[in-house]
Design an enzyme around this catalytic site. Structure first.
Site, PDB file in Angstrom:
ATOM      1  N   HIS A  56      48.415  46.362  35.902  1.00  0.00           N
ATOM      2  CA  HIS A  56      47.706  45.260  35.244  1.00  0.00           C
ATOM      3  C   HIS A  56      46.366  45.107  35.938  1.00  0.00           C
ATOM      4  CE1 HIS A  56      47.275  41.521  32.923  1.00  0.00           C
ATOM      5  NE2 HIS A  56      46.571  41.123  33.969  1.00  0.00           N
ATOM      6  N   CYS A  57      45.292  45.127  35.155  1.00  0.00           N
ATOM      7  CA  CYS A  57      43.932  45.079  35.707  1.00  0.00           C
ATOM      8  C   CYS A  57      43.303  43.728  35.401  1.00  0.00           C
ATOM      9  CB  CYS A  57      43.084  46.211  35.123  1.00  0.00           C
ATOM     10  SG  CYS A  57      41.386  46.217  35.755  1.00  0.00           S
ATOM     11  N   VAL A  58      42.949  42.990  36.443  1.00  0.00           N
ATOM     12  CA  VAL A  58      42.346  41.670  36.253  1.00  0.00           C
ATOM     13  C   VAL A  58      40.951  41.791  35.660  1.00  0.00           C
ATOM     14  CG1 VAL A  58      41.363  41.615  38.584  1.00  0.00           C
ATOM     15  CG2 VAL A  58      41.881  39.468  37.405  1.00  0.00           C
TER      16      VAL A  58
END
Length: 281
Positions: A123-125
């Site tokens: 998951h990439c912020v």
């Protein structure tokens, strides 16, 4: 939630916009001049890179990374599924208690997105989204062209700053633009970070691994070596097949922003499908 414009996304878009403006109207215009052939060519190339970067970034942000169908059920007798991922404890088929359905191979539950994602990498912020089966290539192409754009801008920064300093020394002037300093402070760490990120994902692609599978594989390798066995990643099909699986079936489209994914993300070829003569070494 996926698709919402968050503060990190605003930071990324602001950085892209600032670097684009500075590169064209400070670096190129101040050094080569936008009206010259060299200046126009560099501006055109950098603009094309910026467009690809923004487009692929938008795809990575808004495209669903891959949703597990509610009707999915593992078929243990399916001829295209020679292996089934099972829980470490108990050996049962992987079942997500939060989503109330079975997990396909390589799928994982994201606590941020609150659902399972097909072939989840992480998951990439910075995109407010998971990187998974459907948007992994867009994410990778975004980083790839981002690296090229940053290196291009860095070369122009060095050349333009040297030219400006030389002119200041000749005319005893103090016109050195503060934009050079701000651009350098922003550009140098960004370039290094993107190069490291690109190198990491190239390493993963060559072995057909996700970031999650890499960390799981480290533990599996340690456990295998502890009992005298050799661990082999089951989805490693060889370098060319690994590249083709992620970047697409046609080598001419590997660096295109958009291409059709191989497979549905529910089933994957494994090393057990590959003849021994083509087994990766």
């Amino acid at each position: 939630m996926r698709g919402y414009v968050t503060f990190p996304i605003i930071i990324v878009l602001t950085a892209i916009g600032y670097l684009y403006y500075t590169t064209l109207f400070v670096l190129i215009d101040g050094w080569l001049g936008l009206s010259t052939a060299a200046g126009f060519a560099n501006a055109a190339v950098f603009t094309a890179l910026a467009v690809v970067v923004v487009v692929t970034y938008g795809i990575a942000v808004f495209k669903d990374p891959g949703r597990v169908p509610y009707s999915f059920s593992p078929d243990i007798e399916h001829s295209e599924s020679p292996i089934h991922e099972i829980k470490r404890k108990g050996g049962d088929l992987r079942f997500c208690q939060k989503c109330s359905h079975y997990k396909p191979p390589r799928a994982h539950h994201c606590r941020t997105c609150k659902r399972c994602v097909l072939r989840m990498d992480h998951h990439c912020v910075w995109i407010n989204n998971c990187v998974g089966h459907e948007n992994y290539k867009a994410f990778l192409i975004f980083v790839f062209y981002g690296v090229i754009a940053c290196i291009h801008s860095m070369v122009l920064l060095v050349g333009s700053a040297s030219y400006a300093l030389h002119n200041d020394q000749e005319h005893n002037a103090g016109s050195f633009n503060i934009s050079y300093i701000i651009c350098g402070i922003l550009l140098l760490p960004l370039t290094i970070a993107l190069i490291v990120l690109l190198g990491w994902h190239i390493y993963l692609i060559l072995q057909n691994k996700t970031t999650i599978e890499y960390h799981e594989g480290v533990k599996a390798m340690w456990l295998a070596e502890k009992v005298g066995n050799v661990y082999r990643h089951p989805y490693d099909l060889g370098i060319y097949e690994n590249l083709k699986w992620v970047l697409g079936p046609s080598i001419f489209c590997w660096f295109c922003p958009v291409t059709k994914n191989l497979g549905s993300g529910l089933r994957f070829r494994t090393a057990y499908d590959v003849p021994l003569s083509t087994f990766p070494t």
